[in-house]
Design an enzyme around this catalytic site. Structure first.
Site, PDB file in Angstrom:
ATOM      1  N   HIS A  63       0.846  -1.195   0.000  1.00  0.00           N
ATOM      2  CA  HIS A  63       0.000   0.000   0.000  1.00  0.00           C
ATOM      3  C   HIS A  63       0.882   1.246   0.000  1.00  0.00           C
ATOM      4  CE1 HIS A  63      -4.090  -1.725   1.544  1.00  0.00           C
ATOM      5  NE2 HIS A  63      -3.597  -2.382   0.512  1.00  0.00           N
ATOM      6  N   TYR A  74      -9.547   5.609   6.823  1.00  0.00           N
ATOM      7  CA  TYR A  74      -9.745   6.060   8.196  1.00  0.00           C
ATOM      8  C   TYR A  74     -10.887   7.066   8.190  1.00  0.00           C
ATOM      9  CZ  TYR A  74      -5.297   3.962   9.639  1.00  0.00           C
ATOM     10  OH  TYR A  74      -4.286   3.079   9.928  1.00  0.00           O
ATOM     11  N   PRO A 101      -4.588   0.925  18.406  1.00  0.00           N
ATOM     12  CA  PRO A 101      -4.306   0.408  17.060  1.00  0.00           C
ATOM     13  C   PRO A 101      -4.423   1.445  15.942  1.00  0.00           C
ATOM     14  CG  PRO A 101      -6.474  -0.291  17.800  1.00  0.00           C
ATOM     15  CD  PRO A 101      -5.828   0.378  18.971  1.00  0.00           C
ATOM     16  N   LYS A 136       0.876   0.454  15.026  1.00  0.00           N
ATOM     17  CA  LYS A 136       2.249   0.374  15.525  1.00  0.00           C
ATOM     18  C   LYS A 136       2.516  -0.813  16.453  1.00  0.00           C
ATOM     19  CE  LYS A 136       3.556   3.831  13.235  1.00  0.00           C
ATOM     20  NZ  LYS A 136       4.080   3.430  11.940  1.00  0.00           N
ATOM     21  N   TYR A 164       3.772   7.098   9.738  1.00  0.00           N
ATOM     22  CA  TYR A 164       2.904   5.972   9.393  1.00  0.00           C
ATOM     23  C   TYR A 164       3.701   4.833   8.766  1.00  0.00           C
ATOM     24  CZ  TYR A 164      -1.382   3.556   8.077  1.00  0.00           C
ATOM     25  OH  TYR A 164      -2.402   2.627   7.968  1.00  0.00           O
TER      26      TYR A 164
END
Length: 405
Positions: A75, A203, A295, A299, A387
């Protein structure tokens, strides 16, 4: 009582313990894994599924990336849905080509277990009455297995037994300090054999609460909803879950969403937790035994992997080169990375969730921060850098680049 001798006793057969065992095996260092649960239980646990590149590199170095290379989904970006509008964060463009890989923690665990079984390495599953002792001098692990008492005498103990494990609980309270934040909501997660609603994660920040559209493969999806801590899984039918998810999505995603029966459903509370230090004499804490992150920032597994990177490097350095520098620096190096990941996970959680205690002013500030981030190249670059994963101070090639002996 049967007495066994080894160099490293690893408590816990989750991905942290198994990965450490695999890296020690590659370096020719004797070790034993002791796990209180059954192998079937360990292999069936449903967990996160986003790997940073440094974690992928570490699994490659451990020689367990065959299935990952075949089935992992690369991704290069994520979507953030705010007020019904999606904004794409191009991770690769913002981080000079870096990306994340979607590959379930369950699959990582199975790959590591399979490698360990093929190598016929010693593991005790369903061990009972596990206790550790004398970790400041001559470490010992006592337990019973299939009705027989065992004692393992070793040089070091690696506590990879999770948040509820015995290793951290065995440390006198005056020798450690804990930091914790418990969030006033949980994530209701559902796993279903349906195609993902999008090619990348979405998200969602909405007035109804946070949601996340994720996946495990091209045919298996993982979705989450923010729910009150008072909710129970039994309160939510599959139909109710899908309906609520649709209400939090934009019209395009709602139209594309494929629903189906759940194959797993659970509610996970959210917390931030850190133990300092992470080394006590010859006992090391790693993974969830030392820290928990919400979550939201993906990480948890990656932090466990970075702990194991530092710990395996330190142990290899000790046994191959006779140096204790890595051992002495283990806690400090891990915690530097841990706190940066804790900050990012807290920030993502705060930014995307709805807090009941939030004032109108705080809500407006949060929206302004999102608007700023999505409109600023510099701000998006900082988000993307965190990220995809901050770099290690050591590279994966330094971790297990020794020949077996």
């Amino acid at each position: 009582m049967e007495i066994l001798n080894t160099k490293v006793a690893i408590i816990g057969a989750g991905p942290a313990g198994l990965l450490l065992g695999q890296l020690l095996y590659k370096a020719g260092i004797e070790h034993v894994i002791i796990e209180q649960r059954s192998a079937e239980y360990v292999a069936s646990r449903i967990r996160a599924g986003i790997l940073e590149q440094v974690s992928v590199d570490l699994l490659k170095q451990a020689g367990v990336d065959h299935n990952l290379r075949k089935k992992g989904l690369l991704h290069s970006g994520v979507e953030i849905l705010i007020q019904g509008k999606k904004h794409r964060v191009n991770l690769s463009a913002l981080t000079q080509g870096k990306h994340v890989t979607v590959y379930g923690q369950t699959e990582v665990t199975k790959d590591l277990m399979q490698a360990r079984e093929q190598q016929q390495l010693l593991s005790f599953y369903e061990a009972e009455q596990v206790q550790i002792a004398d970790f400041d001098s001559q470490p010992k692990v006592n337990f019973s297995y299939q009705g027989k008492a065992y004692q393992i005498e070793c040089d070091f103990i690696a506590g990879c037994d999770g948040y509820h494990g015995i290793c951290r609980d065995s440390i006198p309270q005056n020798r450690l300090k804990t930091f914790e934040k418990v969030y006033p909501f949980g994530w209701l997660g559902i796993l279903a054999d349906v195609p993902p609603v999008a090619d990348e994660l979405i998200y969602v920040q909405s007035e109804r609460g946070f949601a996340l559209c994720s996946m495990r493969s091209e045919t298996r999806s993982r979705y989450y909803l923010q729910v009150p801590l008072t909710d129970h899984v039994e309160d939510w039918s599959d139909e109710q879950f899908w309906q609520e998810l649709k209400l939090r999505l934009d019209p395009e995603s709602r139209e594309k969403l494929v629903t189906g029966p759940s194959i797993e459903k659970s509610i996970a509370p959210l917390r931030s937790f850190v133990t300092e230090p992470m080394r006590f004499g010859k006992l090391f804490l790693a993974g969830d035994a030392a820290h928990i992150v919400p979550p939201t920032g993906a990480k948890g597994l990656n932090l466990a992997a970075s702990d194991i990177a530092y710990l395996s490097s330190a142990l290899i350095e000790y046994y191959v080169q006779g140096s204790e520098q890595g051992i002495d620096e283990y806690s400090e190096k891990c915690l530097q990375r841990v706190w940066k990941a804790e900050r990012f996970s807290w920030w993502m959680t705060h930014l995307l969730h709805r807090f009941e205690s939030e004032t109108e002013f705080e809500h407006k500030i949060k929206q302004a921060e999102l608007d700023y981030m999505l409109g600023s190249q510099a701000a998006m670059m900082a988000m993307a850098e965190n990220y995809v994963g901050l770099p290690y101070e050591i590279t994966p090639l330094d971790i297990a680049g020794h020949t077996e002996h």
